[in-house]
Scaffold this motif. Structure first.
Motif, PDB file in Angstrom:
ATOM      1  N   THR A  86       0.829  -1.199   0.000  1.00  0.00           N
ATOM      2  CA  THR A  86       0.000   0.000   0.000  1.00  0.00           C
ATOM      3  C   THR A  86       0.868   1.254   0.000  1.00  0.00           C
ATOM      4  O   THR A  86       0.581   2.215  -0.714  1.00  0.00           O
ATOM      5  CB  THR A  86      -0.927  -0.007   1.226  1.00  0.00           C
ATOM      6  OG1 THR A  86      -1.686  -1.216   1.219  1.00  0.00           O
ATOM      7  CG2 THR A  86      -1.870   1.173   1.214  1.00  0.00           C
ATOM      8  N   LEU A  87       1.935   1.232   0.785  1.00  0.00           N
ATOM      9  CA  LEU A  87       2.860   2.351   0.818  1.00  0.00           C
ATOM     10  C   LEU A  87       3.491   2.575  -0.559  1.00  0.00           C
ATOM     11  O   LEU A  87       3.647   3.717  -0.999  1.00  0.00           O
ATOM     12  CB  LEU A  87       3.952   2.109   1.864  1.00  0.00           C
ATOM     13  CG  LEU A  87       4.986   3.206   2.022  1.00  0.00           C
ATOM     14  CD1 LEU A  87       4.349   4.456   2.619  1.00  0.00           C
ATOM     15  CD2 LEU A  87       6.131   2.722   2.885  1.00  0.00           C
ATOM     16  N   TYR A 104       0.928   4.289  -2.809  1.00  0.00           N
ATOM     17  CA  TYR A 104       0.811   5.701  -2.453  1.00  0.00           C
ATOM     18  C   TYR A 104       2.042   6.496  -2.893  1.00  0.00           C
ATOM     19  O   TYR A 104       1.920   7.616  -3.393  1.00  0.00           O
ATOM     20  CB  TYR A 104       0.592   5.880  -0.958  1.00  0.00           C
ATOM     21  CG  TYR A 104      -0.779   5.478  -0.484  1.00  0.00           C
ATOM     22  CD1 TYR A 104      -1.896   5.671  -1.280  1.00  0.00           C
ATOM     23  CD2 TYR A 104      -0.961   4.908   0.762  1.00  0.00           C
ATOM     24  CE1 TYR A 104      -3.157   5.304  -0.860  1.00  0.00           C
ATOM     25  CE2 TYR A 104      -2.218   4.538   1.200  1.00  0.00           C
ATOM     26  CZ  TYR A 104      -3.312   4.741   0.388  1.00  0.00           C
ATOM     27  OH  TYR A 104      -4.553   4.383   0.816  1.00  0.00           O
ATOM     28  N   SER A 140       3.955   5.792  -5.369  1.00  0.00           N
ATOM     29  CA  SER A 140       3.858   5.918  -6.819  1.00  0.00           C
ATOM     30  C   SER A 140       2.921   7.066  -7.203  1.00  0.00           C
ATOM     31  O   SER A 140       3.222   7.841  -8.118  1.00  0.00           O
ATOM     32  CB  SER A 140       3.365   4.607  -7.424  1.00  0.00           C
ATOM     33  OG  SER A 140       3.103   4.763  -8.791  1.00  0.00           O
ATOM     34  N   GLY A 141       1.813   7.166  -6.528  1.00  0.00           N
ATOM     35  CA  GLY A 141       0.884   8.262  -6.800  1.00  0.00           C
ATOM     36  C   GLY A 141       1.483   9.622  -6.483  1.00  0.00           C
ATOM     37  O   GLY A 141       1.277  10.595  -7.221  1.00  0.00           O
ATOM     38  N   ILE A 142       2.247   9.682  -5.406  1.00  0.00           N
ATOM     39  CA  ILE A 142       2.911  10.937  -5.046  1.00  0.00           C
ATOM     40  C   ILE A 142       3.938  11.315  -6.110  1.00  0.00           C
ATOM     41  O   ILE A 142       4.021  12.481  -6.517  1.00  0.00           O
ATOM     42  CB  ILE A 142       3.557  10.817  -3.652  1.00  0.00           C
ATOM     43  CG1 ILE A 142       2.479  10.775  -2.572  1.00  0.00           C
ATOM     44  CG2 ILE A 142       4.522  11.965  -3.395  1.00  0.00           C
ATOM     45  CD1 ILE A 142       3.000  10.396  -1.202  1.00  0.00           C
ATOM     46  N   SER A 157       7.686   6.750 -10.907  1.00  0.00           N
ATOM     47  CA  SER A 157       6.375   6.336 -10.424  1.00  0.00           C
ATOM     48  C   SER A 157       5.974   4.989 -10.998  1.00  0.00           C
ATOM     49  O   SER A 157       5.429   4.130 -10.297  1.00  0.00           O
ATOM     50  CB  SER A 157       5.334   7.402 -10.793  1.00  0.00           C
ATOM     51  OG  SER A 157       4.042   6.956 -10.528  1.00  0.00           O
TER      52      SER A 157
END
Length: 175
Positions: free
Chosen positions: A24-25, A28, A30-32, A155
């Protein structure tokens, strides 16, 4: 049989930790990274439109590498790692046509990512450096284009690793 390892084209000598929170980290993170790359490029576009005092502006040519990188990221992220491997034990059925289709699509996605990054570097050189627009605010638009594509590539790498890390539940099902 226990000491026998499956021969592959490339083998990573370490294992990715199998922790759900780490996956999950990674998603996230990757999205950042993607949002940061998008914002860096959007900053150059907005600067070009509203605050740029020179006669050089961001045009559609500058958008093409960014769009290629984004499309490449979508393609690479949509492919499952299991579709790229040839399983002999019957889990995947060993369908060679699907395996090669997945590998071809992965190659096209990686080619789009590499083309986007190299295209942004070419735009920076041809549009800004060769035409001697090397003062900071103006050349910053080209540098932001390159940095945005680098962050999209990072990303994609983080998302690929995060999505394809095996969790403990799926590992226990394949034993």
């Amino acid at each position: 049989m226990e000491g026998e390892q499956r021969a592959g084209l490339f083998r990573v000598p370490f294992h990715i930790p199998s922790f759900h929170g780490l996956r999950t980290l990674g998603v996230y993170l990757s999205g950042i990274l993607y949002a940061l790359g998008f914002w860096i490029f959007l900053d150059a576009v907005l600067y070009s439109k509203h605050a740029n005092a020179s006669d050089l502006h961001v045009t559609f040519i500058d958008w093409i590498p960014f769009l290629c990188s984004t499309l490449g990221m979508v393609i690479v992220s949509a492919i499952e790692k299991n579709r790229l491997m040839d399983y002999n034990n019957g889990d995947f059925g060993g369908n060679e046509a699907i395996i090669w289709q997945a590998r071809t699509v992965l190659f096209l996605g990686l080619a789009l990512l590499a083309g986007g990054l190299s295209g942004s570097i070419v735009v920076l050189i041809i549009k800004f450096v060769i035409k001697d627009y090397t003062t900071y605010p103006t050349v910053g638009m080209g540098i932001n284009n390159v940095l945005g594509n680098i962050f999209i590539l990072l990303s994609c790498v983080v998302l690929w690793i995060a999505q394809n890390a095996e969790d403990e539940y799926s590992y226990s099902l394949t034993i």
